[in-house]
Design an enzyme around this catalytic site. Structure first.
Site, PDB file in Angstrom:
ATOM      1  N   GLY A 150       0.747  -1.251   0.000  1.00  0.00           N
ATOM      2  CA  GLY A 150       0.000   0.000   0.000  1.00  0.00           C
ATOM      3  C   GLY A 150       0.775   1.298   0.000  1.00  0.00           C
TER       4      GLY A 150
ATOM      5  N   GLU B 154       3.559  -6.771   2.280  1.00  0.00           N
ATOM      6  CA  GLU B 154       3.415  -7.195   0.871  1.00  0.00           C
ATOM      7  C   GLU B 154       3.578  -5.992  -0.062  1.00  0.00           C
ATOM      8  OE1 GLU B 154      -0.579  -8.710   0.686  1.00  0.00           O
ATOM      9  OE2 GLU B 154      -0.263 -10.150   2.294  1.00  0.00           O
ATOM     10  N   PRO B 155       4.700  -5.301  -0.027  1.00  0.00           N
ATOM     11  CA  PRO B 155       4.817  -4.099  -0.860  1.00  0.00           C
ATOM     12  C   PRO B 155       5.002  -4.437  -2.334  1.00  0.00           C
ATOM     13  CG  PRO B 155       6.901  -4.535   0.227  1.00  0.00           C
ATOM     14  CD  PRO B 155       5.931  -5.586   0.735  1.00  0.00           C
ATOM     15  N   GLY B 156       4.531  -3.553  -3.173  1.00  0.00           N
ATOM     16  CA  GLY B 156       4.719  -3.726  -4.609  1.00  0.00           C
ATOM     17  C   GLY B 156       5.203  -2.430  -5.234  1.00  0.00           C
ATOM     18  N   ARG B 157       4.284  -1.475  -5.353  1.00  0.00           N
ATOM     19  CA  ARG B 157       4.588  -0.214  -6.027  1.00  0.00           C
ATOM     20  C   ARG B 157       5.833   0.473  -5.471  1.00  0.00           C
ATOM     21  NH1 ARG B 157       0.281   2.970  -8.201  1.00  0.00           N
ATOM     22  NH2 ARG B 157      -1.063   1.776  -6.799  1.00  0.00           N
TER      23      ARG B 157
ATOM     24  N   ARG C 109      -2.808   2.872 -16.866  1.00  0.00           N
ATOM     25  CA  ARG C 109      -3.143   3.615 -15.648  1.00  0.00           C
ATOM     26  C   ARG C 109      -3.829   4.957 -15.914  1.00  0.00           C
ATOM     27  NH1 ARG C 109      -0.152   5.157 -12.111  1.00  0.00           N
ATOM     28  NH2 ARG C 109      -1.427   4.433 -10.388  1.00  0.00           N
TER      29      ARG C 109
ATOM     30  N   TYR D 173      -7.494   4.939 -14.355  1.00  0.00           N
ATOM     31  CA  TYR D 173      -7.650   5.655 -13.072  1.00  0.00           C
ATOM     32  C   TYR D 173      -7.504   7.159 -13.217  1.00  0.00           C
ATOM     33  CZ  TYR D 173      -5.856   0.999 -11.761  1.00  0.00           C
ATOM     34  OH  TYR D 173      -5.623  -0.334 -11.666  1.00  0.00           O
TER      35      TYR D 173
ATOM     36  N   CYS E 216      -7.947   2.985 -31.265  1.00  0.00           N
ATOM     37  CA  CYS E 216      -9.235   3.578 -31.667  1.00  0.00           C
ATOM     38  C   CYS E 216     -10.166   3.746 -30.470  1.00  0.00           C
ATOM     39  CB  CYS E 216      -9.878   2.698 -32.715  1.00  0.00           C
ATOM     40  SG  CYS E 216      -8.708   2.338 -34.016  1.00  0.00           S
ATOM     41  N   GLU E 217      -9.803   4.578 -29.538  1.00  0.00           N
ATOM     42  CA  GLU E 217     -10.620   4.879 -28.359  1.00  0.00           C
ATOM     43  C   GLU E 217     -10.230   6.279 -27.917  1.00  0.00           C
ATOM     44  OE1 GLU E 217     -12.159   2.590 -25.780  1.00  0.00           O
ATOM     45  OE2 GLU E 217     -11.597   0.661 -26.641  1.00  0.00           O
TER      46      GLU E 217
END
Ligand code: LLP
Length: 437
Positions: free
Chosen positions: A250, A296-299, A335, A339, A365-366
């Protein structure tokens, strides 16, 4: 030119060219093409060391294990690097378990989170002998006990408790509120533990939570810890002893658009606060008997270590917007589209083009296919740009939308460059498909 402080350590401008460690990024663009994810090994090692050094201070008490969250960047070289530095792993699928094993990680340091573990995944994890299942529902608890019974073993479990605290982050990445699908409701947790104890093929060893991602303040994490501590005390009254408390991941990182003065928590400070809190509680209630702590770190381990490099294909100045169409798109870095996330973007080589406000978009195409909006940059067609802080949730969330091969991944170590994932070939994208007649 200078990069904003605290963003992308080991990336810097020298002589007007952006370098990663000792390598000029434009040379990588010429050699390996774009889009390309480029990672700094030193940045990965430093980020892990920040956690490991802080965790080491708790070694003589209950011990602390850092379990890297594989979903954040699951390249085998990155997993292998963290395994060699002593990390455990937090996985959420059988696929991630296979990656950890292929990368030389030890299943004995793997914890398995996730709300919907399949029978096949549970069997695979039991066979591998993982350290702990983080169980998220009563149904999973019963399923796990039954499968462990069938294969003749005992599954070590922790219950993922939803502490109902507000992580104050983006709603899509907030997971610890009662309205989220994750974990066992706080009020049901005590009964769930009693049931877990009564099931024949389970060993209750832990408690865990994960309240959300990209937290810019660690107060909600400490609040969640308090709620878990209250529960552990109740479980103690029930004669259920908890051996480890796992606080999930987190911790946020700086992307560069945060309010002035906002600084993400420093891992060493956060871990020190957790350990001080745990020590005081254990001394007051358990005569100082230690308890293990897990994270449990990730980022915060990989986010700043990677960039996404792209080339400007076409410039389309217009009346209401100026568009720079890149060869990278939402399929490479989703991302912003998903978000509204903000990534710092810089020209890889300082150019003499006039400074203009651009929207940086992809060729998909969006209308949602944008990577950055309203950025003042000096761009010419053919120029290289770099999206910073793209090491986390970049490549792992990439797709093949519009039949676009996923990018090459490069790891730079001093002046050495390693291809750690080849660019996909177009043929491989439909290799499993059949034309039926
Ligand atoms: N543990 C569990 C159980 C998780 O679900 C997650 C992330 C982590 C650990 C790692 O959290 P971190 O330290 O990275 O905050 N795709 C989104 C973020 C989704 C987070 C999913 N869970 C993004 O790009 O911002």
């Amino acid at each position: 030119m200078k990069l904003p402080p605290d963003i992308a350590p080991h990336f810097e401008f020298r002589g007007g060219r952006l370098h990663v460690e000792r390598v000029a990024l434009d040379t990588l663009g010429a050699r390996f093409g774009t889009p390309a994810y480029v990672y700094s090994k030193a940045a990965l090692v430093d980020a892990y060391a920040a956690y490991a050094n802080a965790a080491a201070k708790y070694a003589t008490r209950g011990g602390a294990l850092v379990c890297y969250s594989v979903k954040v960047n699951s390249n085998l070289t990155i997993l292998n690097l963290f395994a060699s530095l002593g990390a455990g792993f937090d996985i959420v699928s059988g696929g991630e378990l296979a990656r950890v094993i292929a990368a030389g990680g030890s299943p004995g340091k793997v914890i398995f989170s996730g709300v919907g573990k399949s029978v096949a995944e549970i069997r695979m994890a039991l066979a591998a002998g993982i350290a702990c299942f983080n169980v998220e529902s009563l149904s999973e608890l019963r399923r796990l006990s039954a499968i462990a019974g069938e294969v003749g073993c005992v599954a070590r479990i922790s219950l993922r408790v939803n502490p109902d605290v507000d992580a104050k982050t983006h709603p899509y990445i907030s997971t610890g509120l009662a309205e989220n699908k994750f974990g066992i409701a706080y009020r049901d947790a005590r009964a769930a533990y009693r049931e877990a104890r009564s099931l024949p093929h389970l060993a209750v060893i832990g408690i865990d939570c994960h309240i959300g991602s990209q937290l810019l303040d660690d107060a909600p994490l400490l609040e969640a810890l308090d709620r878990l501590i209250d529960l552990i005390d109740l479980l103690d009254e029930d004669g259920i002893e908890i051996e480890h408390v796992d606080l999930g991941g987190g911790l946020g990182i700086r992307y560069g658009n945060e309010a002035v003065g906002t600084m993400p928590p420093v891992p060493a400070d956060y871990l020190a606060r957790v350990f001080a809190h745990v020590d005081a509680w254990r001394a007051a209630r358990y005569g100082g008997k230690p308890i293990a702590v897990m994270f449990e770190p990730g980022r915060s381990l990989v986010g700043q270590a990677g960039i996404l490099m792209a080339r400007v294909e076409v410039l389309k100045p217009g009346t209401s917007k100026n568009f720079a169409v890149l060869d990278a798109a939402m399929n490479d870095l989703i991302r912003p589209a998903l978000y509204g996330a903000w990534h710092e973007v810089v020209s890889v080589v300082e150019s003499g083009a006039p400074e203009t406000v651009w929207d940086l978009v992809g060729p998909i195409c969006e209308s949602g296919d944008w990577l950055a909006r309203d950025r003042k940059l000096k761009l010419a067609e053919g120029d290289l740009v770099a999206f910073l802080s793209a090491g986390a949730y970049g490549m792992t969330m990439a797709s093949n939308y519009n039949t676009r091969p996923r990018a090459v991944e490069l790891l730079v170590d001093g002046s050495d460059v390693h291809v750690i994932r080849e660019r996909e070939s177009i043929a491989s994208l439909f290799a499993g498909e059949r034309v039926i007649v």
